[in-house]
Design a protein around this motif. Structure first.
Motif, PDB file in Angstrom:
ATOM      1  N   LEU A 208       8.190 -15.713 -22.857  1.00 10.16           N
ATOM      2  CA  LEU A 208       9.450 -16.051 -21.832  1.00 10.16           C
ATOM      3  C   LEU A 208      10.359 -14.619 -21.229  1.00 10.16           C
ATOM      4  O   LEU A 208      10.432 -14.294 -20.036  1.00 10.16           O
ATOM      5  N   HIS A 209       9.753 -13.482 -21.910  1.00 10.66           N
ATOM      6  CA  HIS A 209       9.796 -11.813 -21.741  1.00 10.66           C
ATOM      7  C   HIS A 209       9.180 -11.655 -20.073  1.00 10.66           C
ATOM      8  O   HIS A 209       9.933 -11.191 -19.068  1.00 10.66           O
ATOM      9  N   ALA A 210       7.849 -12.225 -20.491  1.00 11.36           N
ATOM     10  CA  ALA A 210       6.764 -11.745 -18.831  1.00 11.36           C
ATOM     11  C   ALA A 210       7.592 -12.651 -17.875  1.00 11.36           C
ATOM     12  O   ALA A 210       7.065 -11.943 -16.473  1.00 11.36           O
ATOM     13  N   VAL A 211       7.954 -13.806 -17.824  1.00 14.75           N
ATOM     14  CA  VAL A 211       8.501 -14.680 -17.151  1.00 14.75           C
ATOM     15  C   VAL A 211       9.829 -14.579 -16.642  1.00 14.75           C
ATOM     16  O   VAL A 211       9.949 -14.503 -14.675  1.00 14.75           O
ATOM     17  N   TRP A 212      10.619 -14.187 -16.670  1.00 11.66           N
ATOM     18  CA  TRP A 212      12.333 -14.341 -16.953  1.00 11.66           C
ATOM     19  C   TRP A 212      12.296 -12.769 -17.405  1.00 11.66           C
ATOM     20  O   TRP A 212      13.727 -12.816 -17.776  1.00 11.66           O
ATOM     21  N   ALA A 213      12.388 -11.806 -17.708  1.00  7.75           N
ATOM     22  CA  ALA A 213      12.918 -10.570 -18.330  1.00  7.75           C
ATOM     23  C   ALA A 213      13.756 -11.052 -19.664  1.00  7.75           C
ATOM     24  O   ALA A 213      14.766 -10.014 -19.289  1.00  7.75           O
ATOM     25  N   LEU A 214      13.130 -11.635 -20.554  1.00  8.74           N
ATOM     26  CA  LEU A 214      14.444 -11.317 -21.581  1.00  8.74           C
ATOM     27  C   LEU A 214      13.757 -11.315 -22.540  1.00  8.74           C
ATOM     28  O   LEU A 214      12.349 -11.612 -22.935  1.00  8.74           O
ATOM     29  N   SER A 215      14.500 -10.902 -23.548  1.00  8.87           N
ATOM     30  CA  SER A 215      14.402 -11.398 -25.087  1.00  8.87           C
ATOM     31  C   SER A 215      14.576 -12.139 -25.904  1.00  8.87           C
ATOM     32  O   SER A 215      15.912 -12.445 -25.756  1.00  8.87           O
ATOM     33  N   ALA A 216      13.831 -12.937 -26.209  1.00 10.24           N
ATOM     34  CA  ALA A 216      14.233 -13.882 -26.785  1.00 10.24           C
ATOM     35  C   ALA A 216      15.037 -14.223 -28.673  1.00 10.24           C
ATOM     36  O   ALA A 216      13.555 -13.072 -29.850  1.00 10.24           O
ATOM     37  N   LYS A 217      15.258 -13.993 -29.399  1.00 15.55           N
ATOM     38  CA  LYS A 217      15.770 -14.403 -30.897  1.00 15.55           C
ATOM     39  C   LYS A 217      14.876 -15.535 -31.253  1.00 15.55           C
ATOM     40  O   LYS A 217      14.321 -16.783 -30.333  1.00 15.55           O
ATOM     41  N   THR A 218      14.314 -15.129 -32.541  1.00 15.88           N
ATOM     42  CA  THR A 218      13.072 -15.369 -32.673  1.00 15.88           C
ATOM     43  C   THR A 218      13.454 -16.168 -34.594  1.00 15.88           C
ATOM     44  O   THR A 218      14.357 -15.259 -34.714  1.00 15.88           O
ATOM     45  N   GLY A 219      12.601 -16.891 -35.152  1.00 17.79           N
ATOM     46  CA  GLY A 219      12.787 -17.310 -36.708  1.00 17.79           C
ATOM     47  C   GLY A 219      12.015 -17.784 -36.996  1.00 17.79           C
ATOM     48  O   GLY A 219      11.160 -18.454 -36.400  1.00 17.79           O
ATOM     49  N   ILE A 220      11.201 -18.026 -38.038  1.00 25.99           N
ATOM     50  CA  ILE A 220      10.409 -18.506 -39.036  1.00 25.99           C
ATOM     51  C   ILE A 220      10.976 -18.939 -40.100  1.00 25.99           C
ATOM     52  O   ILE A 220      11.616 -18.742 -40.737  1.00 25.99           O
ATOM     53  N   LEU A 221      11.667 -20.420 -40.080  1.00 27.54           N
ATOM     54  CA  LEU A 221      12.479 -20.908 -41.436  1.00 27.54           C
ATOM     55  C   LEU A 221      11.060 -21.814 -42.390  1.00 27.54           C
ATOM     56  O   LEU A 221      10.372 -21.787 -42.147  1.00 27.54           O
ATOM     57  N   SER A 222      11.943 -21.471 -43.988  1.00 26.86           N
ATOM     58  CA  SER A 222      11.517 -22.103 -45.289  1.00 26.86           C
ATOM     59  C   SER A 222      12.692 -22.616 -45.638  1.00 26.86           C
ATOM     60  O   SER A 222      13.865 -21.884 -46.040  1.00 26.86           O
ATOM     61  N   LEU A 223      12.301 -22.979 -47.078  1.00 27.74           N
ATOM     62  CA  LEU A 223      13.823 -23.265 -48.006  1.00 27.74           C
ATOM     63  C   LEU A 223      14.078 -22.273 -48.261  1.00 27.74           C
ATOM     64  O   LEU A 223      15.313 -22.834 -48.714  1.00 27.74           O
ATOM     65  N   SER A 224      13.279 -21.478 -48.762  1.00 25.24           N
ATOM     66  CA  SER A 224      14.159 -19.805 -48.795  1.00 25.24           C
ATOM     67  C   SER A 224      15.205 -19.194 -48.274  1.00 25.24           C
ATOM     68  O   SER A 224      16.256 -18.696 -48.359  1.00 25.24           O
ATOM     69  N   SER A 225      14.523 -19.829 -46.569  1.00 24.89           N
ATOM     70  CA  SER A 225      15.498 -19.144 -45.393  1.00 24.89           C
ATOM     71  C   SER A 225      15.129 -20.589 -44.525  1.00 24.89           C
ATOM     72  O   SER A 225      14.881 -19.992 -43.918  1.00 24.89           O
ATOM     73  N   PRO A 226      16.146 -21.272 -44.694  1.00 20.50           N
ATOM     74  CA  PRO A 226      16.123 -22.505 -44.066  1.00 20.50           C
ATOM     75  C   PRO A 226      17.055 -22.938 -42.401  1.00 20.50           C
ATOM     76  O   PRO A 226      17.447 -23.506 -41.621  1.00 20.50           O
ATOM     77  N   VAL A 227      18.084 -22.031 -42.243  1.00 21.11           N
ATOM     78  CA  VAL A 227      18.600 -21.157 -40.772  1.00 21.11           C
ATOM     79  C   VAL A 227      18.145 -20.401 -40.290  1.00 21.11           C
ATOM     80  O   VAL A 227      18.060 -18.710 -40.600  1.00 21.11           O
ATOM     81  N   PHE A 228      18.154 -20.869 -39.325  1.00 16.49           N
ATOM     82  CA  PHE A 228      17.941 -20.065 -37.602  1.00 16.49           C
ATOM     83  C   PHE A 228      19.600 -19.855 -37.146  1.00 16.49           C
ATOM     84  O   PHE A 228      20.163 -21.061 -36.237  1.00 16.49           O
ATOM     85  N   SER A 229      20.310 -18.966 -36.664  1.00 13.56           N
ATOM     86  CA  SER A 229      21.741 -18.769 -36.318  1.00 13.56           C
ATOM     87  C   SER A 229      21.785 -18.622 -34.888  1.00 13.56           C
ATOM     88  O   SER A 229      20.738 -17.078 -34.565  1.00 13.56           O
ATOM     89  N   PHE A 230      22.220 -18.677 -33.878  1.00 14.15           N
ATOM     90  CA  PHE A 230      22.128 -18.875 -32.369  1.00 14.15           C
ATOM     91  C   PHE A 230      23.520 -18.677 -31.184  1.00 14.15           C
ATOM     92  O   PHE A 230      24.383 -19.324 -32.153  1.00 14.15           O
TER      93      PHE A 230
END
Length: 230
Positions: A208-230
């Motif tokens: 995404l950065h290479a094509v659109w020169a943007l920085s994506a917000k990323t996350g890896i979810l789990s039972l202990s950290s189940p929510v991704f805010s955007f």
């Protein structure tokens, strides 16, 4: 806005590893073909020694679909469907640069990737069991209700943005030429899912950065950290 999985999903599928990206600044006129070729080559190499049904990533989803009461060869996860089409046709059709790129990454990793137009999501998006009252928009223009207990992606407007987990996305939040912001979700359940999903998310963010020169917000979810805010 938030993305998450219900506690029931985590309880029933403790092996699940979701990776999520949110990005703004997507356009429909970007050139991605040279980049997709590299991922296509990886998929072609994997398929040369194994059928798509033998890949551990796909086998894990087949077991999951069976657990959901679905016939794995009738309802296939998105990555298996892409791999089957790619093996037959040696290419995938052009749809939209972000879809083409994510489809190619999905091929290489054999992991389903869903891409939603974030502007079409009302409030939070949750992967949960359906009540059966939610509305799902087909690509033919009709509305459906998912079956009760079917795994869906549902927002706070009671709209189903995907049915049968990684099987069918909705037309309502499909990517179009007007799409500016995207929510990208990759999910896996195989033995090395944690390592592979982390690599997939990092790869997608780099692309995404290479094509659109943007920085994506990323996350890896789990039972202990189940929510991704955007």
């Amino acid at each position: 806005m938030q993305f998450c999985h219900s506690r029931e999903i985590w309880s029933d599928y403790a092996e699940l590893v979701p990776g999520v990206l949110f990005a703004e600044g997507i356009t429909h006129d970007a050139l991605v073909e040279p980049r997709t070729f590299r991922f296509n080559a990886i998929a072609e190499s994997r398929l040369a020694s194994s059928s798509e049904g033998e890949l551990p990533e796909v086998q894990a989803w087949r077991r999951t679909f069976s657990k959901m009461g679905l016939k794995p060869t009738q309802y296939r996860c998105a990555s298996e469907s892409l791999l089957r089409r790619f093996k037959k046709e040696k290419s995938l059709p052009h749809i939209h640069p972000i879809i083409d790129l994510c489809n190619a990454i999905s091929l290489a990793f054999a992991i389903p990737i869903a891409v939603f137009d974030a502007s079409k999501i009302e409030g939070s998006l949750e992967v949960r069991y359906a009540a059966g009252t939610e509305l799902y928009s087909t690509f033919s223009g009709t509305l459906e209700n998912p079956e009760p207990r079917e795994v869906i992606f549902a927002d706070q407007a009671n709209r189903a943005h995907a049915r049968r987990w990684t099987n069918r996305q909705s037309a309502h939040s499909a990517i179009s030429n007007d799409t500016h912001a995207v929510l990208i979700v990759a999910e896996a359940l195989h033995a090395t899912a944690d390592t592979d999903v982390r690599r997939l998310v990092a790869t997608a963010a780099d692309e995404l950065h290479a094509v659109w020169a943007l920085s994506a917000k990323t996350g890896i979810l789990s039972l202990s950290s189940p929510v991704f805010s955007f």
